[in-house]
Motif scaffolding. Structure first.
Motif, short mmCIF file in Angstrom:
data_model
loop_
_atom_site.label_atom_id
_atom_site.label_comp_id
_atom_site.label_asym_id
_atom_site.label_seq_id
_atom_site.Cartn_x
_atom_site.Cartn_y
_atom_site.Cartn_z
N ILE A 106 0.86 -1.18 0.00
CA ILE A 106 0.00 0.00 0.00
C ILE A 106 0.89 1.23 0.00
CG2 ILE A 106 -1.77 1.26 1.30
CD1 ILE A 106 -2.40 -1.53 2.62
N ARG A 107 0.55 2.21 -0.79
CA ARG A 107 1.36 3.43 -0.86
C ARG A 107 1.50 4.06 0.53
NH1 ARG A 107 1.45 7.65 -5.56
NH2 ARG A 107 2.58 9.39 -4.67
N PRO A 147 9.84 5.59 -4.22
CA PRO A 147 9.02 6.81 -4.16
C PRO A 147 7.63 6.59 -3.58
CG PRO A 147 9.14 5.98 -6.41
CD PRO A 147 10.12 5.18 -5.62
N PHE A 148 7.16 5.33 -3.56
CA PHE A 148 5.82 5.06 -3.05
C PHE A 148 5.86 4.34 -1.70
CE2 PHE A 148 5.53 4.52 -7.81
CZ PHE A 148 5.19 5.85 -8.04
N GLY A 149 7.04 4.26 -1.11
CA GLY A 149 7.16 3.65 0.21
C GLY A 149 7.84 2.29 0.18
N LYS A 150 8.22 1.84 1.35
CA LYS A 150 9.01 0.61 1.50
C LYS A 150 8.26 -0.63 1.03
CE LYS A 150 11.46 -2.19 4.95
NZ LYS A 150 10.76 -3.44 4.55
N PHE A 204 13.18 1.21 -12.87
CA PHE A 204 13.21 2.63 -13.22
C PHE A 204 12.89 3.46 -11.98
CE2 PHE A 204 12.62 0.20 -17.01
CZ PHE A 204 13.54 0.76 -17.88
N ASP A 205 13.91 3.54 -11.11
CA ASP A 205 13.90 4.42 -9.92
C ASP A 205 12.79 4.09 -8.94
OD1 ASP A 205 16.07 5.99 -11.03
OD2 ASP A 205 14.57 6.82 -12.39
N GLY A 206 12.29 2.84 -8.97
CA GLY A 206 11.24 2.45 -8.05
C GLY A 206 9.84 2.89 -8.46
N PHE A 207 9.75 3.61 -9.58
CA PHE A 207 8.43 4.00 -10.09
C PHE A 207 7.78 2.84 -10.83
CE2 PHE A 207 10.34 8.11 -9.39
CZ PHE A 207 9.29 8.95 -9.08
N ALA A 208 8.60 2.14 -11.61
CA ALA A 208 8.13 1.03 -12.43
C ALA A 208 9.32 0.14 -12.76
CB ALA A 208 7.46 1.53 -13.71
N LEU A 209 9.02 -1.03 -13.30
CA LEU A 209 10.07 -1.93 -13.75
C LEU A 209 9.55 -2.70 -14.95
CD1 LEU A 209 9.49 -5.23 -12.90
CD2 LEU A 209 9.56 -4.17 -10.66
N HIS A 210 10.47 -3.35 -15.67
CA HIS A 210 10.01 -4.32 -16.65
C HIS A 210 10.87 -5.56 -16.63
CE1 HIS A 210 12.56 -2.11 -19.93
NE2 HIS A 210 13.19 -3.23 -19.65
N ALA A 211 10.26 -6.67 -17.02
CA ALA A 211 10.92 -7.96 -17.15
C ALA A 211 10.70 -8.42 -18.58
CB ALA A 211 10.36 -8.97 -16.16
#
Length: 447
Positions: free
Chosen positions: A13-14, A24-27, A50-57
């Motif tokens: 949860i954010r 950026p959205f919490g632990k 990408f800096d904890g905002f998003a990722l891709h696999a």
């Protein structure tokens, strides 16, 4: 099941109080990202964060990219007493898996990952790359996708496993807005409306209202109020509780609005104070018992996407002001500028301040596109049924895409309780979705 359980166990949860660099959205959302990266890396997928905002696999070959977009953030536990299991423990009961986020969107992401794993281990030749694109703020601000696409190109075609089968190729426009009335509460009637308190939540039909009245004729007040759940009288004050049926604000027809019950009772109180009379008139003129926006001159209907919906979500009627919050959704035939003009006209005519708090444009993909035809083929190859197209009022990552739709995982007849207590996904649904996703990836990226 172990992979899914490891994700459900993380209360992602954010929480901005625990945010940090790369989180950026919490632990907790950061922990969910790390767990997903561990799973995907173990399966031989190439991961980038990408800096904890998003990722891709990613897996596959070629210049063109097929995107599968999902999210790991979840909504809070609004109603603890509705759960019959621990929300953060994956539990299997009667052919269902229970847990917060199990349907929205952790199990569908795992299904897509395993579909890709199946094709990888079958040594199928990939002509396009497949990216599982994972965000961390789908339930809140969507800045995850803004950040991701600032650093990455749009995929050629995409789908989001975050809704319903067969294919959602249209999503209505969304505007969250509120009206604020500045005015002190007066006591100049036989019956005086002093306060209205509702749950401080977004995204739901109002199913609870606590209302305080002051009356010089309590016996009459008690007779005239008919729609309440309970009433407690203390001298010249009455605390009245109104309840409704909880439903997502994008589907107001599925709920019962507690504020509509209050509105009907206010119409019985002829000797109401000035501020109470104002609120009653505002409800009657524009909102009472209306879930399509017809009373507010907002109604529109599109033959493909259906009609507008208007949900009265919250009211805060205090000593100094009234704040009323709404969720309005509209089809592609509607004119957004005209909608906002109507909002403003109502505000001006009623001495209200208008604030728009959120807006998302209509999203629609041409039924003749290669993406649609490919997904229809995948669905029919697996189920034997035609894949019908339809539109919804919800908001998925498809809106972040130039060419993207929602594709499962829920089938007609499923009750996943998204955002509610006892969120679940059927095991049969999960495995059938995995099979469909495997076929869809094969058609889009390999065939």
């Amino acid at each position: 099941m172990r992979d899914l359980a490891s994700l459900v166990a993380i209360p992602s949860i954010r929480n901005v109080e625990s945010k940090s660099e790369k989180a950026p959205f919490g632990k907790d959302i950061r922990d969910a990202f790390d767990q997903f990266i561990e799973i995907a890396t173990r399966e031989g997928l190439h991961c980038e964060d990408f800096d904890g905002f998003a990722l891709h696999a990613e897996y596959g070959n070629g210049e063109e990219i097929i995107g599968i977009l999902g999210h790991l953030d979840i909504v809070p536990i609004f109603e603890d007493d509705e759960w019959h299991t621990d929300p953060f423990k994956l539990v299997e009961q009667d052919g269902h898996l229970y847990g917060r986020g199990v349907n929205d969107d952790k199990a569908p992401l795992i299904a897509a990952l395993y579909a890709l794993k199946i094709l990888k281990e079958a040594n199928v030749e990939f002509k396009r790359r497949v990216r599982l694109i994972v965000g961390g703020a789908e339930e809140t601000t969507w800045e995850c996708m803004d950040h991701y696409f600032a650093h990455n190109p749009q995929p050629l075609y995409s789908f989001s496993p975050d809704g319903d089968f067969p294919i959602v190729n249209g999503e209505k426009g969304i505007i969250y807005y509120k009206y604020t009335y500045n005015g002190k509460t007066d006591i100049d009637g036989i019956h005086n409306l002093l306060e209205i308190e509702t749950k401080d939540e977004d995204g739901f039909v109002c199913d609870y209202a606590k209302v305080t009245f002051q009356s010089s004729n309590m016996d009459e007040l008690r007779v005239l109020l008919k729609e309440f759940e309970s009433i407690v009288i203390d001298g010249d004050k009455a605390i009245v509780i109104y309840t409704g049926l909880r439903a997502l604000s994008r589907n107001p027809h599925r709920g019962v609005n507690a504020l509509f019950k209050l509105g009907k009772d206010l119409n019985n109180l002829l000797e109401l104070n000035t501020k109470g009379h104002y609120f009653r008139s505002l409800l009657n003129d524009h909102f009472l018992d209306d879930i399509t926006g017809e009373k507010a001159n907002l109604f529109d209907v599109d033959e493909v996407m259906g009609s507008t919906t208007l949900c009265l979500k919250n009211v805060d009627f205090s000593h100094d002001e009234i704040v009323i919050k709404f969720d309005f959704r509209y089809p592609k035939s509607s004119n957004k500028s005209q909608i906002k003009h109507t909002f403003k006209k109502i505000a001006d005519e009623n001495n209200l301040q208008l604030t728009i708090t959120k807006e998302l444009d209509v999203h629609y993909v041409d039924p003749e596109s290669e993406l649609i035809k490919s997904l229809q083929a995948a669905y029919k190859n697996v189920t034997g049924e035609e894949a019908e197209l339809f539109s919804k009022g919800g908001a998925s990552y498809a809106r972040a895409l130039k060419e993207g739709v929602v594709f499962g995982p829920t089938f007609d007849g499923d009750t996943p309780n998204t955002h509610k207590g006892n969120e679940n996904i059927k095991l049969h649904t999960l495995f059938k979705a995995m099979e469909i996703y495997c076929e869809a990836i094969y058609i889009l990226a390999c065939k």
